[in-house]
Design a protein around this motif. Structure first.
Motif, PDB file in Angstrom:
ATOM      1  N   VAL A   1       7.973  -1.160  10.134  1.00 57.43           N
ATOM      2  CA  VAL A   1       8.541  -1.079   8.784  1.00 57.43           C
ATOM      3  C   VAL A   1       7.683  -1.857   7.792  1.00 57.43           C
ATOM      4  O   VAL A   1       7.422  -1.405   6.667  1.00 57.43           O
ATOM      5  N   PHE A   2       7.211  -3.032   8.206  1.00 57.01           N
ATOM      6  CA  PHE A   2       6.389  -3.866   7.315  1.00 57.01           C
ATOM      7  C   PHE A   2       5.113  -3.134   6.902  1.00 57.01           C
ATOM      8  O   PHE A   2       4.768  -3.075   5.717  1.00 57.01           O
ATOM      9  N   PHE A   3       4.418  -2.540   7.887  1.00 54.38           N
ATOM     10  CA  PHE A   3       3.164  -1.861   7.551  1.00 54.38           C
ATOM     11  C   PHE A   3       3.408  -0.594   6.741  1.00 54.38           C
ATOM     12  O   PHE A   3       2.595  -0.229   5.886  1.00 54.38           O
ATOM     13  N   GLN A   4       4.507   0.100   6.989  1.00 52.76           N
ATOM     14  CA  GLN A   4       4.788   1.301   6.211  1.00 52.76           C
ATOM     15  C   GLN A   4       5.104   0.960   4.758  1.00 52.76           C
ATOM     16  O   GLN A   4       4.665   1.656   3.829  1.00 52.76           O
ATOM     17  N   VAL A   5       5.878  -0.108   4.542  1.00 52.39           N
ATOM     18  CA  VAL A   5       6.151  -0.552   3.168  1.00 52.39           C
ATOM     19  C   VAL A   5       4.860  -0.964   2.481  1.00 52.39           C
ATOM     20  O   VAL A   5       4.620  -0.651   1.300  1.00 52.39           O
ATOM     21  N   LEU A   6       3.998  -1.650   3.243  1.00 49.57           N
ATOM     22  CA  LEU A   6       2.702  -2.065   2.689  1.00 49.57           C
ATOM     23  C   LEU A   6       1.864  -0.845   2.300  1.00 49.57           C
ATOM     24  O   LEU A   6       1.229  -0.820   1.231  1.00 49.57           O
ATOM     25  N   LEU A   7       1.886   0.180   3.133  1.00 49.59           N
ATOM     26  CA  LEU A   7       1.121   1.396   2.832  1.00 49.59           C
ATOM     27  C   LEU A   7       1.671   2.109   1.597  1.00 49.59           C
ATOM     28  O   LEU A   7       0.904   2.569   0.739  1.00 49.59           O
TER      29      LEU A   7
ATOM     30  N   ALA B   1       0.580   0.352  -1.490  1.00 45.94           N
ATOM     31  CA  ALA B   1      -0.842   0.587  -1.761  1.00 45.94           C
ATOM     32  C   ALA B   1      -1.046   1.971  -2.389  1.00 45.94           C
ATOM     33  O   ALA B   1      -1.824   2.122  -3.343  1.00 45.94           O
ATOM     34  N   VAL B   2      -0.351   2.979  -1.870  1.00 47.27           N
ATOM     35  CA  VAL B   2      -0.488   4.334  -2.426  1.00 47.27           C
ATOM     36  C   VAL B   2       0.010   4.382  -3.863  1.00 47.27           C
ATOM     37  O   VAL B   2      -0.628   4.967  -4.749  1.00 47.27           O
TER      38      VAL B   2
ATOM     39  N   VAL C   1      -2.220   5.446  -7.149  1.00 50.58           N
ATOM     40  CA  VAL C   1      -1.808   6.529  -8.050  1.00 50.58           C
ATOM     41  C   VAL C   1      -1.626   6.011  -9.472  1.00 50.58           C
ATOM     42  O   VAL C   1      -2.056   6.643 -10.455  1.00 50.58           O
ATOM     43  N   ALA C   2      -0.979   4.850  -9.616  1.00 52.68           N
ATOM     44  CA  ALA C   2      -0.772   4.270 -10.952  1.00 52.68           C
ATOM     45  C   ALA C   2      -2.106   3.960 -11.621  1.00 52.68           C
ATOM     46  O   ALA C   2      -2.277   4.202 -12.826  1.00 52.68           O
ATOM     47  N   TRP C   3      -3.076   3.467 -10.829  1.00 52.77           N
ATOM     48  CA  TRP C   3      -4.388   3.165 -11.399  1.00 52.77           C
ATOM     49  C   TRP C   3      -5.086   4.447 -11.851  1.00 52.77           C
ATOM     50  O   TRP C   3      -5.688   4.494 -12.931  1.00 52.77           O
ATOM     51  N   VAL C   4      -5.012   5.503 -11.041  1.00 54.09           N
ATOM     52  CA  VAL C   4      -5.661   6.763 -11.403  1.00 54.09           C
ATOM     53  C   VAL C   4      -5.039   7.351 -12.668  1.00 54.09           C
ATOM     54  O   VAL C   4      -5.749   7.790 -13.587  1.00 54.09           O
TER      55      VAL C   4
END
Length: 408
Positions: free
Chosen positions: A26-32, A35-36, A40-43
């Motif tokens: 769960v921790f790594f999925q939330v982290l991913l 990040a996504v 997307v917000a930066w693009v």
């Protein structure tokens, strides 16, 4: 000392959670996900900033502006005074039209070629093999050019048209076909037929569920067979009799409009422009080669013992194929067949090479060049293809679930 024990307890709890595979996942999925979202917000922010610096307006207000250009084939009313939103609709309908025609033709042709390749007739099998090897190894774009320039492009002028039974005419401007003229009563009959067909499909689904729930009961085989036969007769009567009775009540009339040469071209009836015919044939014939291989692999996946057992019961080869082999092969055929349908729909965007007014040509081409709204136009076009593909996938998955054999 109390604070030391509390801190040590929290540390042990963190270590315990970290060693738990579920919490770690769960921790790594939330982290991913974070990040996504950040990427997307930066693009999006970077794109909007660049557009603003170059003085390019954003938004969808351009859809209400007048287009100012014509389109050679439209399924809805359209002329130069209509808006860019209307061009989007025209392009979308043209894409759906060629995709629908291509899927139907490619499926029929692919199944025939796939079955022919497994035929015991040597000549038929080799011809099917040659067809597959030729059309699946030649690029689709070249096949589109072949049909458009080498086949349809050399047809005679309208005055020297090739006539088939004096009702179908082939010339360089397309294929002219008879087309039915429906009065108001005939339109009503058509809607009644569609409604009856929908009701029959729903009843068939309920009947299938009901049979599954009752077929395990013993000593009810004849009763079950009688009920199934009665329901099928009722369904057939509903599809035929109700529309027929409606046609008498509303005075439905059907007349055919035959094309006629007037001036320099044929008018009346249905005209298939060369761009549509070339794209339709190329997409269908190209995709049918892949579907044929899918069908062949599906048929070969059925156990040989099934065929031998069906033949031992006295069934003829055609009945063995339609009643025993194909129903079992569909479980293998449908998933890759879905991929071929999606490929055909996406390959229809090659229409822009010969000027067929599909979504990419009309909206992502002409409309984009005239408005400069690149982000909005491309986003809408991508969203359309994504929606169509997901819809096809859902429908095919539902059909796959429908034909799946349930093990007991």
């Amino acid at each position: 000392m109390d604070g030391f024990f509390v801190a040590d307890k929290r540390h042990l709890m963190v270590v315990k959670l970290w060693r738990d595979p579920l919490w770690r996942a769960v921790f790594f999925q939330v982290l991913l996900i974070l990040a996504v979202v950040a990427v997307v917000a930066w693009v999006v922010n970077n794109t909007l900033s660049n557009l603003e610096q170059r003085g390019i307006s954003t938004g969808f207000d351009f859809l209400s502006q007048s287009a100012g250009f014509g389109i050679i084939q439209t399924l809805v009313a359209y002329d130069e005074s209509y808006s860019f939103g209307r061009t989007f609709l025209v392009g979308l309908l043209n894409t759906l039209l060629v995709s629908f025609l291509g899927v139907i033709f490619a499926t029929v042709l692919g199944f025939l070629i796939g079955i022919a390749r497994l035929s015991s007739n040597w000549l038929l099998s080799k011809l099917a093999s040659v067809y597959i090897e030729i059309f699946r190894n030649v690029p689709l774009l070249l096949q589109i050019f072949f049909w458009y320039f080498a086949v349809l492009g050399v047809l005679p002028s309208p005055r020297q048209s090739i006539s088939l039974f004096d009702v179908i005419f082939l010339n360089v401007r397309g294929i002219s076909l008879p087309w039915p003229e429906l009065n108001a009563g005939m339109v009503t009959v058509a809607w009644v037929f569609v409604a009856c067909l929908a009701v029959v499909l729903v009843l068939k689904w309920f009947m299938r569920s009901w049979v599954r729930n009752h077929q395990h009961q013993e000593n009810n085989g004849q009763t079950l067979l009688f009920i199934k036969l009665a329901i099928k007769v009722a369904m057939a009567a509903m599809i035929v009799l109700i529309p027929l009775a409606t046609s008498f009540l509303v005075d439905a009339q059907l007349q055919w409009e035959v094309p006629a040469l007037r001036g320099f071209n044929y008018s009346g009836g249905l005209v298939l422009i060369p761009e549509l015919v070339a794209l339709w044939f190329a997409l269908s014939i190209y995709t049918a080669a892949f579907i044929a291989e899918v069908v062949r692999s599906g048929i070969e996946s059925v156990s040989k013992g099934q065929k031998e057992a069906a033949a031992a019961l006295g069934l003829k080869p055609g009945r063995v194929l339609s009643l025993v082999v194909i129903p079992q092969a569909m479980r293998v055929i449908i998933p890759p067949l879905t991929n071929q349908y999606l490929n055909l729909i996406k390959n229809s965007s090659l229409a822009t090479a010969i000027g067929y007014p599909d979504l990419v040509s009309v909206f992502a081409g002409t409309t984009l060049n005239q408005t400069g709204q690149a982000v909005e136009v491309i986003a809408m076009t991508m969203a359309v293809y994504l929606t169509i593909s997901l819809t096809v996938s859902v429908l095919m998955n539902l059909y796959n679930r429908w034909v799946t054999l349930e093990a007991r």
